[in-house]
Design an enzyme around this catalytic site. Structure first.
Site, PDB file in Angstrom:
ATOM      1  N   GLU A 174       3.411  -5.145  -0.983  1.00 56.11           N
ATOM      2  CA  GLU A 174       3.120  -4.379   0.018  1.00 56.11           C
ATOM      3  C   GLU A 174       1.928  -4.219   1.021  1.00 56.11           C
ATOM      4  O   GLU A 174       1.196  -2.822   0.800  1.00 56.11           O
ATOM      5  CB  GLU A 174       3.905  -3.060  -0.647  1.00 56.11           C
ATOM      6  N   HIS A 250       6.061   3.532  -1.715  1.00 56.84           N
ATOM      7  CA  HIS A 250       4.829   3.083  -2.123  1.00 56.84           C
ATOM      8  C   HIS A 250       3.840   3.976  -2.767  1.00 56.84           C
ATOM      9  O   HIS A 250       3.471   4.899  -3.207  1.00 56.84           O
ATOM     10  CB  HIS A 250       3.936   2.988  -0.387  1.00 56.84           C
ATOM     11  N   CYS A 369      -1.506   5.428   5.480  1.00 53.12           N
ATOM     12  CA  CYS A 369      -0.924   4.172   5.871  1.00 53.12           C
ATOM     13  C   CYS A 369      -1.090   3.651   7.042  1.00 53.12           C
ATOM     14  O   CYS A 369      -0.991   2.271   7.995  1.00 53.12           O
ATOM     15  CB  CYS A 369       0.831   4.487   6.326  1.00 53.12           C
TER      16      CYS A 369
END
Length: 447
Positions: A174, A250, A369
Site C-alpha cells: 500500500e 493503513h 493520504c
C-alpha cells in the site's frame, strides 16, 4: 548542502465521486453515493499545497490518473466506441464501472514507497509504485503512477525506479501509507519503519478478523531489498489487528512520524515496547521523541473519525514542528482539546494548522493520504522536474485549469456520461503540458 523533505500532493481528478468502494475504510463506506464536488475537492487540495508552500516548504504536485479507465473495461470484454464501452459497462456491470471511475489516485501516500539516497546502497532515491492489490479500483493505478513518477524524477544519476511488486495479495503493498522514516536530518541516514498488517505465508500469526490487512510483511521486506536498505537501519512492526478491525486500514490512520518524532496511538502496534526499543537503538544517540496518545485521551473511534494521525508532521526549522490537521480534528471537542494541550508540552510539536479537506475526508483520506514524501538533498532537488513544484504562478494556473475543466457537482449516475470522458481527457492532456510530463496516460500512449 540543503536537505529537504518535499511533499508531492495528489491533485484531485475530474471524476472525484463517492461510490463507497473501499471496504474497511469507515468514511468511504459511510458517504457512499453522496453527490461530490470535483471542483471543490481539487481547490481544497490546491489551497493546502499553496499554504504549505507559503510556510516555506518545498511542495510538489502529483497528477491525477485517467478515469474512467476505458482500457481496463476493454480488458474485461467491453467493446465498441468509448461511449459504447462506458454505457454497456454501466448497465451490465455497475460495480465494475464505478471502480474504474474512482479518483482514488488523489491519495498519493499510496502511490509508492520512497527511500532517500542517504539510506540506499547505491546512494540514489528509490521509488517502488504500490501494487494496491487489495482493492480492484486501486490495483489499476501502479503502472500510471510509475510513469508519472518517472516523468517527475527522470535523472537516472539520482533516481532509481522499480516495477511494482507481483500482483498478488501475498505481496500486497500500500505504499508510503505504511512506511515511516525517522532521521536526525533529511540528508542523513535514517531508520525506515515498515508497518504491516499480516504475514502472508503464516496463517498462525495474528491477523484482523473483520477487515482486511492490506500490507504484508513479505511486501515490506521485498521493498527493503529492492531499495538496498541496511538491515541495521530498518524496522518491521506489525499493526494491531484489533485497530484494523476498527477501521484503521493503513498505519497512517493511527501513527505518523517525522524526523525525530513518532506520534502514535496506544493501540497502534503489536509488541510496542520491544519495537520502540529497536527503533531507539537503531536511531542512535540523537534525541528521539515517542509521543503516545492514550485511550483515555483520544479513543481509536475518535482518531478514525477525525483522522488525528492522518495529519502531516512538518519541520519548521530550529527543531520545531507543526501538525497539519483536517478541520474535523478542530470540530471534535476531545481531539481539539488534546491538540491544544499537546503543543504546550516539551516536544518538537509547537503548532497546529487546520485545513478544510472535507471532500477528501468524506471519501476516507486526510492530509497525510494526500501527499507522498520525498527527502532530497540539494543536487537531487535540482534534478526534479521543476514544472511540478508549487509556486504562486503554478497555483494560479492550476486553479484556472480546474475552473475550466471540472464540474461543480457529480453524482455517481453522471459517470456514464460520455461527455465526462471527453472532458477528462481534454483536461488531462492540458495538464501534462502544464506539468511537462509528456505522455503518461493510456489515451495519450494509444493515440
Amino acid at each position: 548542502m540543503r536537505n529537504v523533505e518535499v511533499n508531492f500532493d495528489g491533485l484531485v481528478g475530474p471524476t472525484h465521486n463517492y461510490a463507497g468502494l473501499s471496504y474497511g475504510n469507515v468514511a468511504s463506506l459511510s458517504n457512499a453515493r453522496a453527490t461530490s464536488s470535483p471542483r471543490s475537492a481539487a481547490k481544497q487540495g490546491l489551497e493546502k499545497m499553496k499554504a504549505l508552500h507559503d510556510l516555506g516548504m518545498v511542495q510538489g504536485v502529483f497528477a491525477p490518473h485517467q478515469r474512467p479507465d476505458i482500457a481496463a473495461l476493454r480488458r474485461l470484454g467491453f467493446t465498441g466506441t468509448d461511449a459504447d464501452v462506458l454505457q454497456r459497462a454501466a448497465a451490465d456491470a455497475p460495480e465494475i464501472f464505478q471502480a474504474v471511475c474512482s479518483a482514488s489516485s488523489m491519495w498519493t501516500a499510496n502511490a509508492a514507497t520512497v527511500s532517500p539516497g542517504a539510506d540506499t546502497a547505491d546512494g540514489r532515491v528509490h521509488f517502488t509504485p504500490a501494487n494496491l492489490t487489495n482493492k480492484f479500483h486501486r490495483s489499476l493505478e501502479p503502472r500510471t503512477s510509475g510513469r508519472i513518477l518517472q516523468a517527475m524524477f527522470s535523472n537516472e544519476r539520482y533516481f532509481k525506479h522499480h516495477e511494482h511488486l507481483p500482483d498478488n495479495e501475498h505481496f500486497g503493498d500500500e505504499g508510503a501509507a505504511n512506511h515511516t522514516r525517522l532521521c536526525n536530518d533529511y540528508g542523513h541516514a535514517g531508520v525506515e519503519i515498515f508497518t504491516f498488517g499480516r504475514y502472508a505465508f503464516d496463517g498462525s500469526k495474528p491477523a484482523p478478523q473483520r477487515f482486511p490487512a492490506r500490507q504484508t510483511f513479505e511486501a515490506s521486506a521485498a521493498i527493503a531489498r529492492l531499495h538496498g536498505l541496511d538491515p541495521d537501519q530498518t524496522v518491521y512492526i506489525q499493526q494491531n489487528p484489533a485497530v484494523i478491525d476498527q477501521g484503521v486500514f493503513h498505519n497512517d490512520v493511527i501513527a505518523v512520524g517525522n524526523q525525530n518524532v513518532l506520534f502514535y496511538h496506544q493501540q497502534a502496534f503489536l509488541d510496542t515496547d520491544a519495537k520502540l526499543a529497536e527503533i531507539q537503538r537503531k536511531f542512535g544517540d540523537h534525541p528521539l521523541h515517542f509521543i503516545e496518545v492514550k485511550d483515555h485521551e483520544v479513543s481509536v473511534a475518535d482518531a478514525v473519525a477525525t483522522y488525528l494521525f492522518n495529519t502531516q508532521l512538518i519541520s519548521l526549522g530550529e527543531g520545531q514542528m507543526a501538525i497539519i490537521a483536517p478541520t474535523e480534528c478542530q470540530e471534535n471537542e476531545r481531539v481539539a482539546a488534546y491538540l491544544a494541550e499537546l503543543i504546550t508540552r516539551d516536544t518538537p510539536i509547537r503548532q497546529v494548522h487546520y485545513f478544510d479537506v472535507k471532500q477528501s475526508m468524506r471519501n476516507g483520506g486526510g492530509p497525510a493520504c494526500l501527499r507522498l514524501r520525498v527527502a532530497l538533498n540539494e543536487d537531487e532537488l535540482a534534478a526534479v522536474n521543476p514544472a511540478v513544484l508549487m509556486s504562486d504562478s503554478l497555483f494560479e494556473r492550476l486553479n484556472q485549469w480546474v475552473d475550466k475543466h471540472y464540474r461543480d457537482e457529480l453524482a455517481v449516475a453522471d459517470l456514464a456520461d460520455p461527455q465526462l470522458l471527453t472532458e477528462t481527457q481534454t483536461a488531462l492532456d492540458e495538464l501534462t503540458q502544464i506539468l511537462k510530463l509528456g505522455s503518461v496516460y493510456p489515451f495519450q500512449l494509444e493515440g
